[in-house]
Design a protein around this motif. Structure first.
Motif, PDB file in Angstrom:
ATOM      1  N   ALA A  55      -4.956  -2.145  -7.940  1.00  0.00           N
ATOM      2  CA  ALA A  55      -3.819  -3.040  -8.194  1.00  0.00           C
ATOM      3  C   ALA A  55      -2.998  -3.303  -6.933  1.00  0.00           C
ATOM      4  O   ALA A  55      -2.396  -4.371  -6.805  1.00  0.00           O
ATOM      5  N   SER A  56      -2.974  -2.360  -6.032  1.00  0.00           N
ATOM      6  CA  SER A  56      -2.206  -2.550  -4.789  1.00  0.00           C
ATOM      7  C   SER A  56      -3.074  -2.127  -3.597  1.00  0.00           C
ATOM      8  O   SER A  56      -2.770  -1.156  -2.910  1.00  0.00           O
ATOM      9  N   TRP A  57      -4.152  -2.867  -3.394  1.00  0.00           N
ATOM     10  CA  TRP A  57      -5.128  -2.505  -2.373  1.00  0.00           C
ATOM     11  C   TRP A  57      -4.535  -2.388  -0.965  1.00  0.00           C
ATOM     12  O   TRP A  57      -4.857  -1.443  -0.241  1.00  0.00           O
ATOM     13  N   PRO A  58      -3.646  -3.301  -0.524  1.00  0.00           N
ATOM     14  CA  PRO A  58      -3.065  -3.141   0.821  1.00  0.00           C
ATOM     15  C   PRO A  58      -2.303  -1.812   0.968  1.00  0.00           C
ATOM     16  O   PRO A  58      -2.389  -1.147   2.009  1.00  0.00           O
ATOM     17  N   VAL A  59      -1.598  -1.419  -0.077  1.00  0.00           N
ATOM     18  CA  VAL A  59      -0.878  -0.137  -0.042  1.00  0.00           C
ATOM     19  C   VAL A  59      -1.877   1.015  -0.007  1.00  0.00           C
ATOM     20  O   VAL A  59      -1.688   2.011   0.708  1.00  0.00           O
ATOM     21  N   THR A  60      -2.959   0.893  -0.760  1.00  0.00           N
ATOM     22  CA  THR A  60      -3.999   1.922  -0.775  1.00  0.00           C
ATOM     23  C   THR A  60      -4.570   2.117   0.620  1.00  0.00           C
ATOM     24  O   THR A  60      -4.694   3.253   1.101  1.00  0.00           O
ATOM     25  N   LEU A  61      -4.898   1.025   1.300  1.00  0.00           N
ATOM     26  CA  LEU A  61      -5.439   1.120   2.661  1.00  0.00           C
ATOM     27  C   LEU A  61      -4.436   1.768   3.608  1.00  0.00           C
ATOM     28  O   LEU A  61      -4.805   2.578   4.469  1.00  0.00           O
ATOM     29  N   GLN A  62      -3.185   1.427   3.423  1.00  0.00           N
ATOM     30  CA  GLN A  62      -2.133   2.002   4.272  1.00  0.00           C
ATOM     31  C   GLN A  62      -2.006   3.513   4.020  1.00  0.00           C
ATOM     32  O   GLN A  62      -1.852   4.297   4.956  1.00  0.00           O
ATOM     33  N   LEU A  63      -2.055   3.921   2.768  1.00  0.00           N
ATOM     34  CA  LEU A  63      -1.987   5.352   2.449  1.00  0.00           C
ATOM     35  C   LEU A  63      -3.162   6.112   3.068  1.00  0.00           C
ATOM     36  O   LEU A  63      -2.992   7.182   3.646  1.00  0.00           O
ATOM     37  N   PHE A  64      -4.349   5.561   2.945  1.00  0.00           N
ATOM     38  CA  PHE A  64      -5.521   6.225   3.527  1.00  0.00           C
ATOM     39  C   PHE A  64      -5.422   6.286   5.047  1.00  0.00           C
ATOM     40  O   PHE A  64      -5.857   7.260   5.656  1.00  0.00           O
ATOM     41  N   ALA A  65      -4.825   5.252   5.665  1.00  0.00           N
ATOM     42  CA  ALA A  65      -4.723   5.202   7.123  1.00  0.00           C
ATOM     43  C   ALA A  65      -3.612   6.094   7.675  1.00  0.00           C
ATOM     44  O   ALA A  65      -3.791   6.753   8.698  1.00  0.00           O
ATOM     45  N   LEU A  66      -2.491   6.146   6.980  1.00  0.00           N
ATOM     46  CA  LEU A  66      -1.323   6.806   7.558  1.00  0.00           C
ATOM     47  C   LEU A  66      -0.948   8.149   6.931  1.00  0.00           C
ATOM     48  O   LEU A  66      -0.359   8.992   7.594  1.00  0.00           O
ATOM     49  N   GLU A  67      -1.252   8.335   5.658  1.00  0.00           N
ATOM     50  CA  GLU A  67      -0.772   9.540   4.986  1.00  0.00           C
ATOM     51  C   GLU A  67      -1.870  10.545   4.682  1.00  0.00           C
ATOM     52  O   GLU A  67      -1.683  11.748   4.852  1.00  0.00           O
ATOM     53  N   TYR A  68      -3.012  10.085   4.228  1.00  0.00           N
ATOM     54  CA  TYR A  68      -4.035  11.013   3.759  1.00  0.00           C
ATOM     55  C   TYR A  68      -4.770  11.724   4.882  1.00  0.00           C
ATOM     56  O   TYR A  68      -5.221  12.846   4.706  1.00  0.00           O
ATOM     57  N   ASN A  69      -4.890  11.105   6.049  1.00  0.00           N
ATOM     58  CA  ASN A  69      -5.466  11.741   7.237  1.00  0.00           C
ATOM     59  C   ASN A  69      -6.798  12.442   6.989  1.00  0.00           C
ATOM     60  O   ASN A  69      -6.968  13.613   7.333  1.00  0.00           O
ATOM     61  N   LEU A  70      -7.731  11.733   6.412  1.00  0.00           N
ATOM     62  CA  LEU A  70      -9.056  12.317   6.205  1.00  0.00           C
ATOM     63  C   LEU A  70      -9.800  12.361   7.537  1.00  0.00           C
ATOM     64  O   LEU A  70      -9.858  11.369   8.245  1.00  0.00           O
ATOM     65  N   PRO A  71     -10.371  13.507   7.864  1.00  0.00           N
ATOM     66  CA  PRO A  71     -11.108  13.591   9.130  1.00  0.00           C
ATOM     67  C   PRO A  71     -12.500  12.972   8.999  1.00  0.00           C
ATOM     68  O   PRO A  71     -13.062  12.896   7.909  1.00  0.00           O
ATOM     69  N   LEU A  72     -13.030  12.514  10.086  1.00  0.00           N
ATOM     70  CA  LEU A  72     -14.425  12.074  10.205  1.00  0.00           C
ATOM     71  C   LEU A  72     -14.789  10.803   9.449  1.00  0.00           C
ATOM     72  O   LEU A  72     -15.946  10.418   9.437  1.00  0.00           O
ATOM     73  N   ILE A  73     -13.861  10.174   8.786  1.00  0.00           N
ATOM     74  CA  ILE A  73     -14.204   8.955   8.044  1.00  0.00           C
ATOM     75  C   ILE A  73     -13.075   7.932   8.196  1.00  0.00           C
ATOM     76  O   ILE A  73     -11.896   8.263   8.062  1.00  0.00           O
ATOM     77  N   ASP A  74     -13.478   6.732   8.481  1.00  0.00           N
ATOM     78  CA  ASP A  74     -12.529   5.633   8.676  1.00  0.00           C
ATOM     79  C   ASP A  74     -11.825   5.337   7.352  1.00  0.00           C
ATOM     80  O   ASP A  74     -12.477   5.270   6.300  1.00  0.00           O
TER      81      ASP A  74
END
Length: 157
Positions: A55-74
């Motif tokens: 429902a809020s894909w741009p926010v989802t991408l932002q969360l994955f990029a800035l908050e979740y900090n998953l290693p080894l995966i874009d």
């Protein structure tokens, strides 16, 4: 049990007797009902999570990029993968179709969330994992498409 055996057994009364009676009632609860309730509850959690992401894909991408900090995966790869795993795992669990595969997928999602995203929420993750482990270990139960398929193929074999 014969009438004389029943008469020779001590009668349980009071609080202990009621407690044991409740335990006997609980013992009669079908495991498949527990499995169904657990599958639906966990599937709902992950389905809702995926719907929120979509429902809020741009926010989802932002969360994955800035908050979740998953290693080894874009983050641009992690977000759709996580969403797909949640939707697919939730649908499989809800239907009880390839439910062990769905449970394994969602256990992977829970592990990533626990380790990298929200390690402080271990109690909630443990609750989800316990239901997913039940499905992984025992299957979806009699109230599932897995059970229906197994009955059909067993009969035809």
């Amino acid at each position: 049990m014969t009438m004389s055996q029943e008469m020779s057994m001590p009668r349980e009364g009071g609080l202990i007797g009621r407690y044991r009676s409740l335990l006997r009632m609980a013992d009669r609860l079908p495991l498949s009902l527990v499995q169904l309730a657990g599958r639906i509850a966990v599937a709902h959690v992950f389905w809702q999570s995926a719907q929120t992401k979509i429902a809020s894909w741009p926010v989802t991408l932002q969360l994955f990029a800035l908050e979740y900090n998953l290693p080894l995966i874009d983050p641009a790869i992690a977000a759709p993968l996580a969403t797909l795993a949640e939707i697919t795992g939730a649908a499989l669990l809800f239907l009880g179709l390839f439910s062990r595969v769905g449970a394994l997928m969602l256990l992977g999602v829970v592990a990533v969330i626990q380790i990298f995203v929200f390690p402080g929420h271990w109690a909630e993750h443990l609750m989800w994992s316990s239901v997913l482990l039940l499905v992984l270990a025992r299957g979806a139960g009699a109230l599932s498409l897995d059970h229906l398929a197994a009955s059909y193929f067993h009969r035809g074999a």
